[in-house]
Motif scaffolding. Structure first.
Motif, PDB file in Angstrom:
ATOM      1  N   LEU A  10       0.827  -1.195   0.000  1.00  0.00           N
ATOM      2  CA  LEU A  10       0.000   0.000   0.000  1.00  0.00           C
ATOM      3  C   LEU A  10       0.869   1.255   0.000  1.00  0.00           C
ATOM      4  CD1 LEU A  10      -2.842  -1.015   2.460  1.00  0.00           C
ATOM      5  CD2 LEU A  10      -2.954  -0.839  -0.027  1.00  0.00           C
ATOM      6  N   LYS A  11       1.993   1.196   0.676  1.00  0.00           N
ATOM      7  CA  LYS A  11       2.923   2.328   0.709  1.00  0.00           C
ATOM      8  C   LYS A  11       3.423   2.660  -0.703  1.00  0.00           C
ATOM      9  CE  LYS A  11       7.238   3.787   2.853  1.00  0.00           C
ATOM     10  NZ  LYS A  11       8.303   3.427   3.781  1.00  0.00           N
ATOM     11  N   THR A  12       3.681   1.637  -1.514  1.00  0.00           N
ATOM     12  CA  THR A  12       4.132   1.841  -2.890  1.00  0.00           C
ATOM     13  C   THR A  12       3.011   2.434  -3.737  1.00  0.00           C
ATOM     14  OG1 THR A  12       5.662  -0.016  -2.688  1.00  0.00           O
ATOM     15  CG2 THR A  12       5.115   0.707  -4.910  1.00  0.00           C
ATOM     16  N   ILE A  13       1.793   1.916  -3.573  1.00  0.00           N
ATOM     17  CA  ILE A  13       0.644   2.460  -4.296  1.00  0.00           C
ATOM     18  C   ILE A  13       0.458   3.932  -3.927  1.00  0.00           C
ATOM     19  CG2 ILE A  13      -1.864   2.350  -4.608  1.00  0.00           C
ATOM     20  CD1 ILE A  13      -1.635  -0.677  -4.073  1.00  0.00           C
ATOM     21  N   ASP A  14       0.546   4.243  -2.647  1.00  0.00           N
ATOM     22  CA  ASP A  14       0.404   5.620  -2.176  1.00  0.00           C
ATOM     23  C   ASP A  14       1.463   6.521  -2.804  1.00  0.00           C
ATOM     24  OD1 ASP A  14      -0.674   7.687  -0.292  1.00  0.00           O
ATOM     25  OD2 ASP A  14       1.365   7.541   0.514  1.00  0.00           O
ATOM     26  N   CYS A  15       2.695   6.072  -2.810  1.00  0.00           N
ATOM     27  CA  CYS A  15       3.799   6.843  -3.366  1.00  0.00           C
ATOM     28  C   CYS A  15       3.599   7.093  -4.860  1.00  0.00           C
ATOM     29  CB  CYS A  15       5.103   6.094  -3.106  1.00  0.00           C
ATOM     30  SG  CYS A  15       6.571   6.998  -3.595  1.00  0.00           S
ATOM     31  N   LEU A  16       3.209   6.067  -5.607  1.00  0.00           N
ATOM     32  CA  LEU A  16       2.978   6.207  -7.037  1.00  0.00           C
ATOM     33  C   LEU A  16       1.802   7.142  -7.317  1.00  0.00           C
ATOM     34  CD1 LEU A  16       3.537   2.523  -8.180  1.00  0.00           C
ATOM     35  CD2 LEU A  16       5.021   4.488  -8.670  1.00  0.00           C
ATOM     36  N   ARG A  19       0.656   9.563  -5.427  1.00  0.00           N
ATOM     37  CA  ARG A  19       1.056  10.945  -5.112  1.00  0.00           C
ATOM     38  C   ARG A  19       1.878  11.541  -6.247  1.00  0.00           C
ATOM     39  NH1 ARG A  19       0.930  12.571   0.504  1.00  0.00           N
ATOM     40  NH2 ARG A  19       0.222  10.828   1.772  1.00  0.00           N
ATOM     41  N   CYS A  20       2.857  10.788  -6.708  1.00  0.00           N
ATOM     42  CA  CYS A  20       3.759  11.271  -7.742  1.00  0.00           C
ATOM     43  C   CYS A  20       3.064  11.445  -9.084  1.00  0.00           C
ATOM     44  CB  CYS A  20       4.941  10.320  -7.885  1.00  0.00           C
ATOM     45  SG  CYS A  20       6.101  10.850  -9.146  1.00  0.00           S
ATOM     46  N   LEU A  21       2.201  10.514  -9.430  1.00  0.00           N
ATOM     47  CA  LEU A  21       1.523  10.544 -10.729  1.00  0.00           C
ATOM     48  C   LEU A  21       0.188  11.288 -10.682  1.00  0.00           C
ATOM     49  CD1 LEU A  21       2.260   6.861 -11.775  1.00  0.00           C
ATOM     50  CD2 LEU A  21       3.332   8.937 -12.700  1.00  0.00           C
ATOM     51  N   ASN A  22      -0.162  11.782  -9.487  1.00  0.00           N
ATOM     52  CA  ASN A  22      -1.412  12.516  -9.297  1.00  0.00           C
ATOM     53  C   ASN A  22      -2.593  11.719  -9.855  1.00  0.00           C
ATOM     54  OD1 ASN A  22      -2.994  14.628  -8.411  1.00  0.00           O
ATOM     55  ND2 ASN A  22      -2.851  15.719 -10.347  1.00  0.00           N
ATOM     56  N   CYS A  23      -2.733  10.495  -9.336  1.00  0.00           N
ATOM     57  CA  CYS A  23      -3.789   9.613  -9.815  1.00  0.00           C
ATOM     58  C   CYS A  23      -4.425   8.875  -8.645  1.00  0.00           C
ATOM     59  CB  CYS A  23      -3.230   8.633 -10.843  1.00  0.00           C
ATOM     60  SG  CYS A  23      -2.101   7.394 -10.162  1.00  0.00           S
ATOM     61  N   GLN A  24      -5.456   8.133  -8.943  1.00  0.00           N
ATOM     62  CA  GLN A  24      -6.135   7.286  -7.972  1.00  0.00           C
ATOM     63  C   GLN A  24      -5.629   5.853  -8.130  1.00  0.00           C
ATOM     64  OE1 GLN A  24      -8.464   8.237  -5.591  1.00  0.00           O
ATOM     65  NE2 GLN A  24      -7.785  10.276  -6.226  1.00  0.00           N
ATOM     66  N   PRO A  25      -5.737   5.022  -7.085  1.00  0.00           N
ATOM     67  CA  PRO A  25      -5.332   3.618  -7.222  1.00  0.00           C
ATOM     68  C   PRO A  25      -6.013   2.918  -8.405  1.00  0.00           C
ATOM     69  CG  PRO A  25      -5.654   4.122  -4.917  1.00  0.00           C
ATOM     70  CD  PRO A  25      -6.121   5.334  -5.704  1.00  0.00           C
ATOM     71  N   SER A  26      -7.254   3.284  -8.687  1.00  0.00           N
ATOM     72  CA  SER A  26      -7.962   2.655  -9.810  1.00  0.00           C
ATOM     73  C   SER A  26      -7.356   3.042 -11.159  1.00  0.00           C
ATOM     74  CB  SER A  26      -9.443   3.029  -9.778  1.00  0.00           C
ATOM     75  OG  SER A  26      -9.599   4.435  -9.881  1.00  0.00           O
ATOM     76  N   ASP A  27      -6.593   4.129 -11.213  1.00  0.00           N
ATOM     77  CA  ASP A  27      -5.884   4.502 -12.437  1.00  0.00           C
ATOM     78  C   ASP A  27      -4.654   3.629 -12.632  1.00  0.00           C
ATOM     79  OD1 ASP A  27      -7.651   6.658 -12.910  1.00  0.00           O
ATOM     80  OD2 ASP A  27      -6.433   7.971 -11.630  1.00  0.00           O
TER      81      ASP A  27
END
Length: 69
Positions: free
Chosen positions: A44-50, A52-60
């Motif tokens: 989840l930490k990696t998903i959160d980091c990505l 934030r950086c890519l300005n997207c939602q997990p579903s993206d």
């Protein structure tokens, strides 16, 4: 099957794996594993980091695709 859409996000943003690594602190090798659909697990930490950086939602970033079987 879970599909990671990192390659598509990077292409849309014209961002390289190396640039993403520099921005997130995630190693190039780990990002390549995610991009190439080789990951067996994703924190989840990696998903959160990505996200934030890519300005997207997990579903993206993550998609469920039914197997053709």
């Amino acid at each position: 099957m879970i599909k990671l859409k990192l390659a598509e996000l990077l292409a849309r943003r014209r961002l390289s794996i190396v640039e993403l690594s520099d921005r997130t602190g995630i190693s190039v090798r780990d990002l390549e594993v995610l991009r190439d659909q080789k990951a067996l697990a994703l924190r989840l930490k990696t998903i959160d980091c990505l996200c934030r950086c890519l300005n997207c939602q997990p579903s993206d970033l993550i998609e469920y695709v039914e197997d053709a079987d």
